[in-house]
Design a protein around this motif. Structure first.
Motif, short mmCIF file in Angstrom:
data_model
loop_
_atom_site.label_atom_id
_atom_site.label_comp_id
_atom_site.label_asym_id
_atom_site.label_seq_id
_atom_site.Cartn_x
_atom_site.Cartn_y
_atom_site.Cartn_z
N ASN A 131 8.84 -3.46 7.95
CA ASN A 131 8.28 -2.49 7.01
C ASN A 131 8.80 -1.10 7.35
N SER A 132 9.88 -0.69 6.66
CA SER A 132 10.47 0.62 6.90
C SER A 132 9.72 1.72 6.15
N ILE A 139 7.23 7.30 5.58
CA ILE A 139 6.04 8.13 5.38
C ILE A 139 5.81 9.03 6.59
N LEU A 140 5.97 8.49 7.79
CA LEU A 140 5.78 9.29 9.00
C LEU A 140 6.78 10.43 9.08
N SER A 200 9.63 -3.17 2.25
CA SER A 200 8.35 -3.66 2.75
C SER A 200 8.52 -5.07 3.28
N LYS A 234 6.58 2.56 6.20
CA LYS A 234 5.69 3.32 7.08
C LYS A 234 6.46 4.38 7.86
N LYS A 235 7.67 4.03 8.29
CA LYS A 235 8.49 4.98 9.03
C LYS A 235 8.93 6.14 8.13
N GLU A 282 0.82 -1.21 0.00
CA GLU A 282 0.00 0.00 0.00
C GLU A 282 0.85 1.26 0.00
N GLU A 283 1.98 1.23 0.66
CA GLU A 283 2.79 2.44 0.82
C GLU A 283 3.40 2.94 -0.48
#
Length: 482
Positions: free
Chosen positions: A418-419, A424-425, A410, A421-422, A249-250
């Protein structure tokens, strides 16, 4: 006078067709995707094809495979022994080979229309500028053009021996660019499902037609292509790599080309023009081969779903254009206007490529070169970053937090963490930089300066020293790790 005018038109069209790819490949420097391929190719020749874990970043234990291994090796050998310019010229030659096969395809569909085919290819090259990079996709386009030429010749000549080329293309593609290998199979589907049982429907509609040919040999070539694709260093894993990547998804958040094209973009313009031309051609000719309807319908849907898939629409679009239209029917004035418009549009992508090189790409290279000179010995030195400049840093010897291979970070690919998500944050500035920079014993930080909140906090941090800045980046040295 008419003969001389026609020659002038042909020369101008041929000039645009050749000039656009030549200018683009020479203007564009090697980008970060290319740098990670060169780094991969060098690693393969030094260490072999089977690293248990991803070897270039700060992360540990990430499952990893070289998805473009043969192209990586080829690019690295050319770059190492002949230099950057030779690599760019090599890719230009591959693209011109694609142009040549496309010309043969158009000539086969509509013979004795040289000027029209050159004009069509010139337009195609302008829209394909966004994919003219030193990457393995150039081979993919060449293979797809060869595959369609083979299938068209088979349909009309019923020469089964021609289909032997397709499994060979599949074998080469899985070594060179396994990430999008399935597109070779997708291009075969319109020819496989053009069933004779639909002939009655076509007759009733009176807008569709069929060329009767044996489908079984194409089905055999299809399954043979799947079998030979298993002959690669990673077996079944290479075949399903794309399917696994689509479930991340990312990627749609981080990579613009994975998202649908913007409403006001050249890609949408091309899609609309293709649909309009096809509808007009269908009305004008009254009959259209059913496989072409499948082909355009499927690839238009792909192009709408993802910018990256737009290139796969271009080949059938120009093919169907030649099937429908004969520009000889146009008046001389109309032809001249079309050529003027063509020349004007050709300037736009060339200028855009220059702007992107001067204002974006060069700044990324400058950061890596500065950091390598500043440190003196970058091998193994850890750098925190969240942009695709990580690939060049890794090429220089640094170990980066992130690079251009988004899917590798991912857990659906690396089987561990899963890096993405990090990342994106951090980019959304919802997590402070302090949660990142002390985890892997980093020595440097490379960050886009448009992350205002993060950069403002870093500038005030007494443990960080800003050692370099340019239009896009801030570079910090971490004085003491915590």
């Amino acid at each position: 006078m008419n003969i001389k005018t026609e020659k002038i038109r042909k020369i101008l069209i041929l000039f645009v067709m050749i000039a656009v790819p030549t200018a683009i490949f020479l203007i564009r420097d090697l980008d970060n995707d290319t740098w990670f391929m060169l780094n991969h190719g060098r690693y393969i020749l030094q260490n072999g094809l089977y690293p248990e874990f991803e070897p270039f970043t700060v992360h540990e234990g990430l499952h990893f495979t070289f998805q473009k291994w043969l192209c990586c090796v080829l690019f690295w050998v050319i770059y190492k022994y002949c230099g950057k310019l030779a690599l760019k010229l090599f890719c230009l030659i591959v693209y011109f080979a694609f142009d040549l096969v496309m010309y043969k395809l158009l000539e086969y569909i509509r013979p004795k229309a040289n000027t029209q085919h050159l004009f069509t290819l010139a337009v195609m090259n302008i829209f394909m500028v966004q994919f003219m990079y030193t990457r393995p996709q150039l081979f993919t386009y060449l293979f797809l053009a060869i595959e369609i030429l083979v299938l068209e010749k088979y349909v009309k000549e019923n020469n089964v021996k021609l289909l032997a080329v397709i499994p060979l293309l599949s074998f080469l593609e899985i070594q060179i660019h396994s990430t999008i290998w399935p597109i070779l199979l997708i291009y075969m589907l319109p020819y496989m499902f053009d069933f004779s049982s639909l002939a009655k429907v076509c007759e009733k509609v009176k807008l569709l037609s069929q060329t009767h040919y044996k489908k079984l040999p194409i089905w055999i070539a299809f399954f043979a292509s799947m079998l030979v694709a298993l002959i690669n260093p990673y077996g079944f894993e290479s075949i399903v790599y794309l399917v696994k990547s689509l479930d991340i998804e990312e990627l749609a958040i981080l990579i613009s080309e994975v998202r649908s094209p913007r409403f006001l973009s050249s890609n949408v313009l091309f899609i609309v023009i293709t649909i309009v031309f096809c509808l007009y051609g269908l009305y004008k000719t009254k009959l259209t081969e059913l496989r072409y309807v499948y082909f355009i319908g499927g690839t238009v849907l792909m192009a709408i779903m993802s910018t990256r898939q737009f290139s796969f629409l271009v080949i059938p679009a120009v093919m169907v254009f030649s099937y429908y239209f004969d520009l000889k029917e146009l008046k001389s004035f109309t032809k001249n206007v079309m050529i003027i418009i063509l020349c004007a549009f050709a300037v736009v992508p060339i200028y855009s490529a220059y702007e992107m090189q001067v204002n974006v790409q060069q700044y990324k290279i400058d950061v890596g070169d500065f950091l390598a000179d500043y440190d003196g010995n970058p091998d193994g030195v850890k750098v925190f970053n969240v942009g695709d400049e990580g690939s060049y840093l890794e090429f220089l010897g640094f170990k980066a937090y992130n690079d251009t291979r988004a899917e590798v970070f991912s857990d659906k690919i690396n089987n561990k963490e899963n890096s993405l998500k990090k990342v994106i944050l951090f980019e959304m500035e919802k997590a402070p930089y302090t949660e990142y920079i002390y985890k892997y014993d980093y020595k440097y930080i490379v960050v886009y300066n448009f992350y205002k909140k993060q950069c403002s906090a870093m500038n005030k941090d007494e443990n960080l020293k800003k050692i370099y800045t340019n239009r896009l980046y801030n570079v910090y040295e971490i004085k003491n790790t915590k």
